[in-house]
Write an enzyme that holds these catalytic residues in place. Structure first.
Site, PDB file in Angstrom:
ATOM      1  N   CYS A 123      53.626 -24.029  65.864  1.00  0.00           N
ATOM      2  CA  CYS A 123      52.437 -23.748  66.665  1.00  0.00           C
ATOM      3  C   CYS A 123      51.279 -23.426  65.719  1.00  0.00           C
ATOM      4  O   CYS A 123      51.469 -22.830  64.685  1.00  0.00           O
ATOM      5  CB  CYS A 123      52.745 -22.572  67.579  1.00  0.00           C
ATOM      6  SG  CYS A 123      51.301 -21.824  68.309  1.00  0.00           S
ATOM      7  N   GLU A 140      20.638 -14.848  72.895  1.00  0.00           N
ATOM      8  CA  GLU A 140      21.903 -15.576  73.039  1.00  0.00           C
ATOM      9  C   GLU A 140      21.619 -16.940  73.650  1.00  0.00           C
ATOM     10  O   GLU A 140      20.765 -17.071  74.526  1.00  0.00           O
ATOM     11  CB  GLU A 140      22.832 -14.730  73.926  1.00  0.00           C
ATOM     12  CG  GLU A 140      23.962 -15.452  74.614  1.00  0.00           C
ATOM     13  CD  GLU A 140      25.020 -16.016  73.671  1.00  0.00           C
ATOM     14  OE1 GLU A 140      25.415 -15.330  72.715  1.00  0.00           O
ATOM     15  OE2 GLU A 140      25.429 -17.163  73.897  1.00  0.00           O
ATOM     16  N   CYS A 144      32.632 -13.687  61.508  1.00  0.00           N
ATOM     17  CA  CYS A 144      34.025 -14.107  61.692  1.00  0.00           C
ATOM     18  C   CYS A 144      34.407 -15.170  60.667  1.00  0.00           C
ATOM     19  O   CYS A 144      35.437 -15.822  60.804  1.00  0.00           O
ATOM     20  CB  CYS A 144      34.276 -14.583  63.120  1.00  0.00           C
ATOM     21  SG  CYS A 144      33.117 -15.822  63.671  1.00  0.00           S
TER      22      CYS A 144
END
Ligand code: SAH
Length: 442
Positions: A80, A323, A400
């Site tokens: 996976c 945003e 991130c």
């Protein structure tokens, strides 16, 4: 130099980690990447792919195991694409991530890294994810399956119980799996659950709604804690999971979660951090780095549903969130309202365009502090220029991807900013993903 050949077996020593936690070794100067192998280990591998200066090999056996090696809990961990690090102890996973951030900052960012803090899992590093997108399709034998995509592939790997998802997600998946032969009209099962409230949304992404789809929905309705059910229509043959139109079946088209004392409404299209247990610590760190006294104007760029904005608003004079996803901005405005916050304003648009335009507009207050939390590709160059011009005294960068963080720190250094503090916040237990909060000051 020996020629490294495809299908050839070698006994090698792993020297270091690659970007995704794979092992790296060299045979006479030729670099080999080996998934599942750890630094310090002597391993037997078979070469699977060769390029001019580097290649890939598959791990056949571990001759001398690293003390950091553990047996993966999940039987499909190797196949996976989700958990690249299950063969490492949790401490080793966190160590790998800290090392990766440090290496990126030094090599790409060209900075001397101050003491790097870290926040990791303090309990059991399992069952944390609050969101799952399960593809549904046929396997090579033509059998209908639901699961996860294998790494770099569209092969669907079934998984009885995903050990990083919250239990209710596995429970819902099982109901769909048990009825998977009923219809070929469902292409994805999308689930979101809120750790603080237990509210859970199930979204079936379908080609079309048929009686069989409705039959599966009636079975989902029986699951406890499912508070919203919706259908999303997606007829396009692309990699994008959600189509444009939603149809409500039951409950509202959002779930609510709580971080600290702020309540958040989350629509299916809006971004929300996947680890509800550690997100509060991430935002606390952003707040700490912002070191607000109450008089500051803060810009929160890439604000999603206004999470960081609303967290910071209580300590700031005014927060402006920007945003690109319209639905997320709608959520952000609602979230300000339901929490009784009136010093936060939200603008829909690309951060680089909105801020560039704001620089020409005297009605918008220039920031004392800028927070950015971009997707993996980092900040647009135009945005870096605009921030440079706006000249805040502090920038809090939530990232991130350490490589683009390092690149952007390097770009911001041209405007006089340098890295003062950094913290690796491990939100993605068992996976290669890394989250970092960085404080830059003039
Ligand atoms: N800070 C938020 C969201 C971070 S994720 C949180 O912690 O929840 C990054 C967000 O950036 C996503 O919501 C995405 O839709 C948004 N985004 C992507 N590109 C953008 C752009 N060019 N301008 C503004 N927002 C953008």
């Amino acid at each position: 130099m020996v020629e490294v050949k495809k299908n050839q077996e070698y006994e090698i020593k792993i020297e270091s980690f690659g970007n995704s936690g794979e092992g790296i070794s060299h045979i006479d100067g030729y670099t080999l990447f080996v998934s599942g192998a750890l630094p310090g280990e002597k391993v037997r591998v078979v070469v699977t792919k060769t390029k001019k200066n580097y290649g890939y090999a598959r791990l056949l056996s571990v001759i001398t195991p690293s003390p950091d090696r553990v047996e993966p809990v999940c039987p499909v961990a190797k196949r996976c694409g989700g958990c690249e690090l299950q063969h490492m102890s949790y401490e080793a996973q966190l160590g790998f991530k800290i090392g990766r951030v440090k290496e990126c900052l030094e090599r790409i960012g060209g900075v001397v890294v101050p003491l790097l803090e870290s926040i990791g899992c303090e309990d059991e590093p399992w069952h944390y994810r609050n969101k799952a997108q399960f593809p549904i399709g046929k396997n090579k034998e033509g059998k209908r399956v639901i699961g996860f995509y294998a790494a770099r592939s569209h092969d669907i790997i079934p998984c009885d119980e995903c050990v990083i998802q919250q239990p209710i997600i596995n429970e819902i998946k099982k109901v769909v799996e048990d009825n998977i032969d009923l219809t070929e009209d469902i292409r994805h099962l999308y689930i979101r659950t809120a750790a603080a409230t237990g509210q859970t949304m199930v979204c079936l992404v379908v080609f079309k709604k048929t009686a069989d789809v409705e039959d599966i929905i009636s079975k989902i309705k029986e699951i406890k804690n499912v508070t919203s059910i919706c259908i999303n229509y997606n007829k396009k043959e692309t990699n994008v999971i959600l189509g444009e139109s939603f149809e409500m079946v039951e409950g509202p088209l959002y779930i609510e979660d709580k971080i600290g004392d702020v309540l958040f409404r989350i629509a299916p299209e809006s971004f929300y951090q996947v680890n509800s247990y550690i997100t509060g610590k991430l935002y606390d760190k952003a707040l700490e780095y912002a070191s607000l006294g109450g008089d500051e104007v803060v810009w929160d760029l890439y604000c999603g549903i206004g999470t960081i904005s609303l967290f910071l608003s209580k300590k700031a004079k005014e927060v402006i969130g920007v945003e690109i996803v319209e639905q997320a901005i709608k959520n952000a405005k609602e979230n300000a309202k339901i929490n009784g916050i009136d010093n936060a304003e939200f603008i829909c648009g690309a951060a680089e365009d909105v801020i560039d335009a704001a620089m020409e507009n005297t009605n918008i207050d220039l920031p004392d502090v800028v927070v950015v939390d971009p997707p993996r590709k980092g900040c647009d160059e135009k945005l870096i220029t605009a921030i440079g011009k706006a000249s805040p005294s502090r920038i809090v960068y939530v990232s991130c991807d350490p490589a683009t963080l390092a690149r952007d720190i390097d770009r911001l250094s041209e405007y006089g900013y340098s890295l003062k503090r950094g913290c690796v916040v491990d939100q993605f237990w068992q996976t290669r993903h890394v989250e970092t909060v960085a404080l830059l000051e003039k």
